[in-house]
Design a protein around this motif. Structure first.
Motif, PDB file in Angstrom:
ATOM      1  N   ALA A 245     -36.081 -20.423  39.752  1.00  0.00           N
ATOM      2  CA  ALA A 245     -35.438 -19.121  39.941  1.00  0.00           C
ATOM      3  C   ALA A 245     -34.888 -18.583  38.618  1.00  0.00           C
ATOM      4  N   ARG A 246     -34.256 -19.432  37.843  1.00  0.00           N
ATOM      5  CA  ARG A 246     -33.671 -19.001  36.571  1.00  0.00           C
ATOM      6  C   ARG A 246     -34.760 -18.524  35.609  1.00  0.00           C
ATOM      7  N   ARG A 247     -35.842 -19.285  35.533  1.00  0.00           N
ATOM      8  CA  ARG A 247     -36.896 -18.934  34.583  1.00  0.00           C
ATOM      9  C   ARG A 247     -37.689 -17.713  35.029  1.00  0.00           C
ATOM     10  N   LEU A 248     -37.908 -17.581  36.321  1.00  0.00           N
ATOM     11  CA  LEU A 248     -38.587 -16.382  36.815  1.00  0.00           C
ATOM     12  C   LEU A 248     -37.690 -15.152  36.690  1.00  0.00           C
ATOM     13  N   MET A 249     -36.389 -15.329  36.856  1.00  0.00           N
ATOM     14  CA  MET A 249     -35.463 -14.209  36.653  1.00  0.00           C
ATOM     15  C   MET A 249     -35.513 -13.748  35.198  1.00  0.00           C
ATOM     16  N   TRP A 250     -35.564 -14.689  34.283  1.00  0.00           N
ATOM     17  CA  TRP A 250     -35.728 -14.322  32.870  1.00  0.00           C
ATOM     18  C   TRP A 250     -37.008 -13.511  32.676  1.00  0.00           C
ATOM     19  N   GLY A 251     -38.098 -13.981  33.296  1.00  0.00           N
ATOM     20  CA  GLY A 251     -39.377 -13.302  33.134  1.00  0.00           C
ATOM     21  C   GLY A 251     -39.393 -11.895  33.684  1.00  0.00           C
ATOM     22  N   LYS A 252     -38.573 -11.608  34.697  1.00  0.00           N
ATOM     23  CA  LYS A 252     -38.559 -10.282  35.314  1.00  0.00           C
ATOM     24  C   LYS A 252     -37.473  -9.372  34.758  1.00  0.00           C
ATOM     25  N   THR A 253     -36.618  -9.876  33.887  1.00  0.00           N
ATOM     26  CA  THR A 253     -35.565  -9.028  33.323  1.00  0.00           C
ATOM     27  C   THR A 253     -35.802  -8.703  31.851  1.00  0.00           C
ATOM     28  N   MET A 254     -36.595  -9.489  31.145  1.00  0.00           N
ATOM     29  CA  MET A 254     -36.975  -9.111  29.784  1.00  0.00           C
ATOM     30  C   MET A 254     -37.672  -7.758  29.837  1.00  0.00           C
ATOM     31  N   ASN A 255     -37.219  -6.834  29.011  1.00  0.00           N
ATOM     32  CA  ASN A 255     -37.800  -5.483  28.951  1.00  0.00           C
ATOM     33  C   ASN A 255     -37.844  -4.827  30.330  1.00  0.00           C
ATOM     34  N   ALA A 256     -36.858  -5.135  31.161  1.00  0.00           N
ATOM     35  CA  ALA A 256     -36.782  -4.608  32.536  1.00  0.00           C
ATOM     36  C   ALA A 256     -38.077  -4.866  33.303  1.00  0.00           C
ATOM     37  N   GLY A 257     -38.672  -6.033  33.068  1.00  0.00           N
ATOM     38  CA  GLY A 257     -39.878  -6.408  33.803  1.00  0.00           C
ATOM     39  C   GLY A 257     -41.127  -5.655  33.401  1.00  0.00           C
ATOM     40  N   GLN A 258     -41.035  -4.801  32.390  1.00  0.00           N
ATOM     41  CA  GLN A 258     -42.208  -4.033  31.944  1.00  0.00           C
ATOM     42  C   GLN A 258     -43.041  -4.893  30.990  1.00  0.00           C
ATOM     43  N   ILE A 259     -43.572  -5.955  31.575  1.00  0.00           N
ATOM     44  CA  ILE A 259     -44.354  -6.947  30.835  1.00  0.00           C
ATOM     45  C   ILE A 259     -45.599  -7.268  31.655  1.00  0.00           C
ATOM     46  N   CYS A 260     -46.746  -7.165  31.033  1.00  0.00           N
ATOM     47  CA  CYS A 260     -48.004  -7.352  31.766  1.00  0.00           C
ATOM     48  C   CYS A 260     -48.167  -8.775  32.272  1.00  0.00           C
ATOM     49  N   MET A 261     -47.414  -9.738  31.724  1.00  0.00           N
ATOM     50  CA  MET A 261     -47.552 -11.133  32.131  1.00  0.00           C
ATOM     51  C   MET A 261     -46.573 -11.542  33.219  1.00  0.00           C
ATOM     52  N   SER A 262     -45.587 -10.702  33.529  1.00  0.00           N
ATOM     53  CA  SER A 262     -44.561 -11.120  34.483  1.00  0.00           C
ATOM     54  C   SER A 262     -45.125 -11.209  35.898  1.00  0.00           C
ATOM     55  N   HIS A 263     -44.475 -11.999  36.738  1.00  0.00           N
ATOM     56  CA  HIS A 263     -44.992 -12.245  38.084  1.00  0.00           C
ATOM     57  C   HIS A 263     -44.827 -11.006  38.963  1.00  0.00           C
ATOM     58  N   ASN A 264     -45.865 -10.713  39.723  1.00  0.00           N
ATOM     59  CA  ASN A 264     -45.826  -9.620  40.694  1.00  0.00           C
ATOM     60  C   ASN A 264     -45.305 -10.127  42.041  1.00  0.00           C
ATOM     61  N   TYR A 265     -45.616 -11.386  42.333  1.00  0.00           N
ATOM     62  CA  TYR A 265     -45.209 -11.974  43.614  1.00  0.00           C
ATOM     63  C   TYR A 265     -45.077 -13.481  43.473  1.00  0.00           C
ATOM     64  N   VAL A 266     -44.265 -14.056  44.348  1.00  0.00           N
ATOM     65  CA  VAL A 266     -44.027 -15.497  44.363  1.00  0.00           C
ATOM     66  C   VAL A 266     -44.589 -16.058  45.661  1.00  0.00           C
ATOM     67  N   LEU A 267     -45.459 -17.032  45.557  1.00  0.00           N
ATOM     68  CA  LEU A 267     -46.001 -17.744  46.715  1.00  0.00           C
ATOM     69  C   LEU A 267     -45.226 -19.048  46.844  1.00  0.00           C
ATOM     70  N   ILE A 268     -44.480 -19.199  47.939  1.00  0.00           N
ATOM     71  CA  ILE A 268     -43.576 -20.334  48.080  1.00  0.00           C
ATOM     72  C   ILE A 268     -43.664 -20.894  49.487  1.00  0.00           C
TER      73      ILE A 268
END
Length: 530
Positions: A245-268
């Motif tokens: 959760a912490r690492r995915l939150m980092w990935g979605k908050t850098m540049n307000a999530g405007q990153i082509c590599m960030s996750h669109n969805y989580v399969l859990i």
């Protein structure tokens, strides 16, 4: 301290574009860019330009995206300075001819002095995006300079302050005839695409990328397309949920999530969902103790059009918002938001978010997760996997992506010296590090036949002699060690090796080894037809 002054955005005149392209092509034809010292001087100048223009670049990134100075330095300005230093440090090695020896060149052709020569492709067009308007425009330029190309740059019109600072910086510090910046929108891009280039490097959406590729195909121009994709993150029961959760939150908050590599969805896995949501909320509180909107670190959505696009996804979802959801259009602010969905047809699953929002899709097993991911987007730009080593390796084996990170969010694309690129619908080609040099280089095979070697190569001349050809083939051809069914056949060498390596001792061992030698001799006679 007063903010640096940034000139107002100016569009390049359409009738000036053909001359800009022609000038860059003309400089390449002088061959001066092939000189390694010239390339190094341009890279050094670019490094110091980034250093000297740092205040203007930080101000522009703040004005266009409200990026904090920390994030702007980490992911844009300092990133590019490291790129320049890496290319300068390794350019001599990258550009050096490579001699080709065995196994690439058979021994009987070794006298021809085969080698690979590294030639610059020519004059290239680099079209940048809005999300990292400095890094993603100038990082390819570092590769183009290193390879010996001239280049014309087209910044995104959605980040006008950055576009003007980059134009000023490039024209002020680099060779103005070899490198130019064209500013504008669709008309200017169309005018650039009407010119002949030796390569086009585009970073942006798949929709625009397909237009670029079609236009480039008309003139047989090679392209690199760095696109995006609906990227999955896998979480299994063996994952550390708090860390994920912490690492995915980092990935979605850098540049307000405007990153082509960030996750669109989580399969859990379904049983983990409640705990994962709690871990997400805790990660949110840790990162934004006074709320995300009050944080000086969170960037903003680039403009109202993209704000409305993201808002529409949240308005139309049939899922449940389980974290975040607040919005402020005047501030172009969207809170980091997670939506729990139960259908692959939900807008949160079918559209690429490219913002601080993502969906959570519960599954019963890893089998189901892989089926869903391959259905949503078969070739995403990136994937993330949080699970056991065995599970992560299975995900890598059964899911194709441009890159992948295990137990973290897109770290495969967070280091400037390792290759980065898409696959299938998420892009073509790669760059960064040595791959940036390779991207703008033609690898030319060169052979050099000595004059005295003509007698050795006489078999090629007419009139042809089949006997000499058969003799040559006997000398150089390898016999297959497999039959017509593809099964490997163990030859004489195998049996002799086995005999010599048998561990049996005494008389029994001696007799066994002797029997194997006799068998090998028999097999040899059978194969020889004796």
């Amino acid at each position: 301290m007063a903010e640096p002054t940034i000139p107002p955005f100016e569009t390049t005149a359409l009738d000036a574009i053909p001359k800009i392209a022609s000038t860059a092509r003309g400089v390449f034809r002088t061959h001066k860019t092939k000189n390694l010292q010239w390339r190094k001087v341009q890279l050094r100048k670019l490094y110091w330009a980034l250093h000297d223009y740092e205040p203007q670049l930080l101000a522009a990134l703040k004005a266009d995206l409200r990026k904090s100075a920390f994030e702007a330095l980490l992911s844009e300005v300092d990133w590019l300075k490291k790129d320049c230093m890496f290319m300068l440090e390794h350019l001599d090695t990258f550009a050096r001819d490579e001699k080709l020896r065995a196994p690439h060149v058979p021994a009987h052709y070794s006298i021809l002095n085969f080698r690979i020569r590294k030639d610059p492709l020519g004059t290239v067009l680099i079209i940048g995006p809005y999300n990292y308007p400095v890094q993603l425009l100038l990082a390819p330029l570092v590769g183009a300079i290193g390879a010996g190309c001239t280049a014309v740059l087209k910044p995104s019109e959605l980040t006008p302050h950055c576009a003007m600072v980059i134009k000023q910086m490039i024209e002020d510090r680099l060779d103005r005839d070899a490198f130019a910046v064209v500013n504008g929108a669709i008309p200017e891009t169309n005018a650039l695409m009407a010119e002949k280039w030796d390569k086009i490097f585009f970073t942006g959406s798949a929709a625009v990328g397909s237009i670029i590729a079609r236009k480039a195909a008309e003139t047989l121009t090679p392209v690199v397309l760095e696109l995006g994709g609906k990227n999955p993150a896998f979480i299994t029961k063996h994952a550390n949920l708090a860390l994920a959760a912490r690492r995915l939150m980092w990935g979605k908050t850098m540049n307000a999530g405007q990153i082509c590599m960030s996750h669109n969805y989580v399969l859990i896995e379904k049983d983990l969902v409640p705990m994962f949501i709690e871990c997400l909320k805790q990660a949110y509180r840790d990162m934004f103790p006074e709320g995300a909107q009050k944080s000086p670190d969170l960037a903003r959505i680039v403009n109202q059009r993209h704000f409305q696009r993201l808002k529409k996804m949240l308005d139309n979802t049939r899922g449940k918002i389980v974290m975040g959801g607040a919005m402020d259009e005047k501030d172009l602010y969207i809170e980091p938001t997670a939506v729990l969905v139960d259908s692959v047809n939900d807008p949160m699953m079918t559209e690429e978010s490219f913002g601080p929002i993502f969906s959570i899709y519960p599954v019963h097993s890893l089998d189901e997760a892989l089926n869903v991911a391959n259905l949503v987007h078969r070739t995403p730009l990136s994937l993330m996997a949080f699970g056991s080593k065995k599970e992560n390796e299975r995900i890598l084996n059964e899911m194709t992506s441009g890159g992948a990170t295990l137990n973290d969010a897109y770290f495969h694309g967070a280091v400037n010296t390792v290759p980065f690129g898409g696959v299938g619908d998420s892009g073509w080609g790669a760059y960064r590090g040595k791959a940036s040099f390779d991207c703008f280089t033609h690898f030319r095979t060169v052979a050099e036949t000595p004059g005295w070697a003509d007698g050795l190569l006489a078999v090629r001349y007419m009139p042809f002699d089949m006997k000499r050809l058969r003799l040559l083939n006997k000398l150089v051809d390898k016999k297959p060690n497999f039959d017509r069914n593809g099964k490997v056949v163990k030859g004489v060498g195998y049996w002799i090796g086995l005999a010599l390596g048998l561990g049996a001792k005494g008389v029994k061992g001696a007799l066994l080894r002797w029997a194997v030698v006799v068998l090998a001799h028999y097999l040899y006679k059978v194969r020889a037809g004796k």
